[in-house]
Design a protein around this motif. Structure first.
Motif, PDB file in Angstrom:
ATOM      1  N   LEU A  67       0.832  -1.206   0.000  1.00  0.00           N
ATOM      2  CA  LEU A  67       0.000   0.000   0.000  1.00  0.00           C
ATOM      3  C   LEU A  67       0.867   1.257   0.000  1.00  0.00           C
ATOM      4  O   LEU A  67       0.594   2.229  -0.689  1.00  0.00           O
ATOM      5  CB  LEU A  67      -0.928   0.024   1.221  1.00  0.00           C
ATOM      6  CG  LEU A  67      -2.187  -0.828   1.112  1.00  0.00           C
ATOM      7  CD1 LEU A  67      -3.042  -0.659   2.365  1.00  0.00           C
ATOM      8  CD2 LEU A  67      -2.996  -0.458  -0.129  1.00  0.00           C
ATOM      9  N   HIS A  68       1.948   1.169   0.771  1.00  0.00           N
ATOM     10  CA  HIS A  68       2.879   2.291   0.794  1.00  0.00           C
ATOM     11  C   HIS A  68       3.474   2.525  -0.594  1.00  0.00           C
ATOM     12  O   HIS A  68       3.518   3.646  -1.082  1.00  0.00           O
ATOM     13  CB  HIS A  68       3.994   2.003   1.799  1.00  0.00           C
ATOM     14  CG  HIS A  68       5.112   2.974   1.720  1.00  0.00           C
ATOM     15  ND1 HIS A  68       5.508   3.741   2.761  1.00  0.00           N
ATOM     16  CD2 HIS A  68       5.908   3.331   0.680  1.00  0.00           C
ATOM     17  CE1 HIS A  68       6.490   4.511   2.381  1.00  0.00           C
ATOM     18  NE2 HIS A  68       6.764   4.279   1.113  1.00  0.00           N
ATOM     19  N   ASN A  69       3.906   1.414  -1.236  1.00  0.00           N
ATOM     20  CA  ASN A  69       4.484   1.558  -2.574  1.00  0.00           C
ATOM     21  C   ASN A  69       3.449   2.074  -3.566  1.00  0.00           C
ATOM     22  O   ASN A  69       3.786   2.839  -4.478  1.00  0.00           O
ATOM     23  CB  ASN A  69       5.056   0.221  -3.049  1.00  0.00           C
ATOM     24  CG  ASN A  69       6.372  -0.089  -2.351  1.00  0.00           C
ATOM     25  OD1 ASN A  69       7.162   0.810  -2.095  1.00  0.00           O
ATOM     26  ND2 ASN A  69       6.594  -1.346  -2.020  1.00  0.00           N
ATOM     27  N   GLY A  71       1.084   4.121  -2.772  1.00  0.00           N
ATOM     28  CA  GLY A  71       1.050   5.570  -2.510  1.00  0.00           C
ATOM     29  C   GLY A  71       2.192   6.281  -3.217  1.00  0.00           C
ATOM     30  O   GLY A  71       2.018   7.364  -3.773  1.00  0.00           O
ATOM     31  N   ASP A  72       3.369   5.638  -3.214  1.00  0.00           N
ATOM     32  CA  ASP A  72       4.520   6.229  -3.897  1.00  0.00           C
ATOM     33  C   ASP A  72       4.272   6.351  -5.395  1.00  0.00           C
ATOM     34  O   ASP A  72       4.604   7.353  -6.014  1.00  0.00           O
ATOM     35  CB  ASP A  72       5.771   5.375  -3.663  1.00  0.00           C
ATOM     36  CG  ASP A  72       6.302   5.557  -2.251  1.00  0.00           C
ATOM     37  OD1 ASP A  72       5.762   6.410  -1.531  1.00  0.00           O
ATOM     38  OD2 ASP A  72       7.247   4.839  -1.881  1.00  0.00           O
ATOM     39  N   VAL A  73       3.691   5.297  -5.977  1.00  0.00           N
ATOM     40  CA  VAL A  73       3.425   5.304  -7.421  1.00  0.00           C
ATOM     41  C   VAL A  73       2.434   6.412  -7.758  1.00  0.00           C
ATOM     42  O   VAL A  73       2.643   7.197  -8.689  1.00  0.00           O
ATOM     43  CB  VAL A  73       2.870   3.934  -7.887  1.00  0.00           C
ATOM     44  CG1 VAL A  73       2.399   4.022  -9.327  1.00  0.00           C
ATOM     45  CG2 VAL A  73       3.939   2.868  -7.757  1.00  0.00           C
ATOM     46  N   LEU A 172      16.563   9.549  -0.386  1.00  0.00           N
ATOM     47  CA  LEU A 172      16.401   9.181   1.025  1.00  0.00           C
ATOM     48  C   LEU A 172      15.131   8.370   1.232  1.00  0.00           C
ATOM     49  O   LEU A 172      15.114   7.380   1.957  1.00  0.00           O
ATOM     50  CB  LEU A 172      16.341  10.443   1.894  1.00  0.00           C
ATOM     51  CG  LEU A 172      17.689  11.055   2.245  1.00  0.00           C
ATOM     52  CD1 LEU A 172      17.487  12.318   3.060  1.00  0.00           C
ATOM     53  CD2 LEU A 172      18.531  10.050   3.020  1.00  0.00           C
ATOM     54  N   HIS A 173      14.067   8.821   0.575  1.00  0.00           N
ATOM     55  CA  HIS A 173      12.783   8.137   0.677  1.00  0.00           C
ATOM     56  C   HIS A 173      12.903   6.692   0.188  1.00  0.00           C
ATOM     57  O   HIS A 173      12.461   5.761   0.849  1.00  0.00           O
ATOM     58  CB  HIS A 173      11.756   8.898  -0.153  1.00  0.00           C
ATOM     59  CG  HIS A 173      10.402   8.267  -0.142  1.00  0.00           C
ATOM     60  ND1 HIS A 173       9.262   8.972   0.093  1.00  0.00           N
ATOM     61  CD2 HIS A 173      10.016   6.993  -0.313  1.00  0.00           C
ATOM     62  CE1 HIS A 173       8.238   8.159   0.055  1.00  0.00           C
ATOM     63  NE2 HIS A 173       8.663   6.946  -0.206  1.00  0.00           N
ATOM     64  N   LEU A 174      13.548   6.524  -0.976  1.00  0.00           N
ATOM     65  CA  LEU A 174      13.692   5.179  -1.540  1.00  0.00           C
ATOM     66  C   LEU A 174      14.512   4.280  -0.619  1.00  0.00           C
ATOM     67  O   LEU A 174      14.209   3.097  -0.442  1.00  0.00           O
ATOM     68  CB  LEU A 174      14.335   5.262  -2.925  1.00  0.00           C
ATOM     69  CG  LEU A 174      13.425   5.874  -3.996  1.00  0.00           C
ATOM     70  CD1 LEU A 174      14.222   6.319  -5.212  1.00  0.00           C
ATOM     71  CD2 LEU A 174      12.341   4.884  -4.402  1.00  0.00           C
ATOM     72  N   SER A 176      14.713   4.556   2.648  1.00  0.00           N
ATOM     73  CA  SER A 176      13.910   4.208   3.821  1.00  0.00           C
ATOM     74  C   SER A 176      12.851   3.161   3.448  1.00  0.00           C
ATOM     75  O   SER A 176      12.492   2.307   4.258  1.00  0.00           O
ATOM     76  CB  SER A 176      13.265   5.460   4.436  1.00  0.00           C
ATOM     77  OG  SER A 176      12.141   5.845   3.712  1.00  0.00           O
ATOM     78  N   ASP A 177      12.379   3.212   2.192  1.00  0.00           N
ATOM     79  CA  ASP A 177      11.449   2.183   1.722  1.00  0.00           C
ATOM     80  C   ASP A 177      12.118   0.819   1.679  1.00  0.00           C
ATOM     81  O   ASP A 177      11.500  -0.201   2.014  1.00  0.00           O
ATOM     82  CB  ASP A 177      10.936   2.524   0.327  1.00  0.00           C
ATOM     83  CG  ASP A 177       9.926   3.650   0.368  1.00  0.00           C
ATOM     84  OD1 ASP A 177       9.677   4.159   1.476  1.00  0.00           O
ATOM     85  OD2 ASP A 177       9.397   4.006  -0.686  1.00  0.00           O
ATOM     86  N   ALA A 178      13.381   0.809   1.268  1.00  0.00           N
ATOM     87  CA  ALA A 178      14.135  -0.450   1.253  1.00  0.00           C
ATOM     88  C   ALA A 178      14.233  -0.998   2.671  1.00  0.00           C
ATOM     89  O   ALA A 178      14.121  -2.211   2.896  1.00  0.00           O
ATOM     90  CB  ALA A 178      15.519  -0.225   0.653  1.00  0.00           C
TER      91      ALA A 178
HETATM   92 ZN   LIG Z   1       7.886   5.140  -0.063  1.00  0.00          ZN
END
Ligand SMILES: [Zn+2]
Length: 312
Positions: A67-69, A71-73, A172-174, A176-178
């Protein structure tokens, strides 16, 4: 709002306006837009796979990551669309152009991601009471895919301009997603080894909170931008100082700075200059514009009044 009280020589007021296009539409912009495109494609694929496996194998933690990803898309898509829209020239009633759509896009995106995070936290709490059986193998693989895709995207973005604040934030966001995907991977492996099903709910709650926290930062900035706050990269005191120290300037009034779009900053200000100032008006304005350019302000409207100190 300016209800300027004119100085003794009010009829000498100078209104001037200058538009600078975006000078940086060379290789950097092209690279950034390509990184953008790839990031959308990779993250869409990842989101689909994670969502399908998360739902099929019973892992809420993975669904939360998905769901987070998602949101990113959506955010990348919105940002891309708004950026295109903001490059259209002003027309008709839209004298500012469409740059503000970038602010609206980030507000919408922040709200979406925040809600997604909240849903995952609530679901996670329910899973603590009622754990659901979990197939940890596929979940671990999908989480691993999340790590790979986000690190790859970070590398794509990292090739651009390092001094660009937006781009650094994106990297940075990417990363933290990792890290979030890494947490899901670890949790899946532990559940597989120990059969402790509640851990998936716990991890999901952690993921949900992390998502809400990052969305909160996004939301705050988006709300500030929509309220015409000074963009985060501009120091208002330093700016005022720079204007006040221009030759002959007695007073800086009605200083307004705002983001016309997420990448363009505008300014309006009244400057009172000494009557006997030796610098000609043209040269004065050029100098003022050079100062403003150092703050990344390319669109400015200056009203210069000539008068004595304190003469209103
Ligand atoms: Zn993200």
């Amino acid at each position: 709002m300016s209800m300027a009280i004119r100085g003794p020589s009010g009829d000498h007021d100078q209104h001037d306006h200058q538009h600078h296009g975006d000078h940086q539409h060379g290789e950097g912009a092209k690279n950034a837009s390509r990184a953008f495109g790839w990031s959308i494609v990779l993250n869409s694929l990842l989101t689909g796979v994670q969502l399908a496996i998360g739902l099929a194998c019973g892992s809420l933690a993975l669904v939360g990551d998905a769901l987070h990803n998602l949101g990113d898309v959506v955010g990348l898509g919105l940002g891309w669309g708004a950026e295109r829209l903001s490059q259209r020239p002003p027309r008709g009633r839209f004298t500012y152009g469409f740059g503000r759509s970038t602010h609206m896009a980030s507000l919408l995106n922040g709200l979406l991601i925040f809600s997604a995070g909240a849903v995952v936290v609530v679901e996670g709490l329910q899973r603590l009471w009622q754990p659901v059986p979990l197939q940890s193998g596929p979940v671990a693989v999908a989480a691993l895919a999340g790590i790979v895709v986000n690190l790859l995207s970070a590398r794509l973005f990292g090739h651009g301009h390092h001094h660009d604040l937006n781009q650094r934030a994106a990297v940075l966001h990417l990363l933290s997603d990792a890290a979030v995907s890494l947490a899901v991977l670890t949790s899946a492996l532990v559940v597989g080894a120990t059969g402790w099903l509640r851990l998936d709910g716990l991890t999901a709650i952690g993921v949900g909170i992390a998502v809400m926290a990052s969305a909160w930062g996004l939301l705050r900035e988006a709300i500030a931008a929509n309220l015409d706050a000074i963009p985060a990269g501009v120091d208002p005191e330093a700016l005022r100082q720079a204007l006040a120290s221009l030759p002959g300037v007695l007073e800086v009034r009605d200083l307004h700075v705002w983001g016309v779009s997420s990448s363009r900053t505008a300014l309006t200000v009244h400057l009172r200059r000494r009557l006997d100032a030796t610098l000609p008006s043209r040269a004065f304005l050029t100098l003022a514009r050079q100062r403003l350019a150092q703050f990344g302000i390319a669109h400015s409207t200056l009203e210069v009044e000539e008068g004595e100190a304190g003469a209103d």
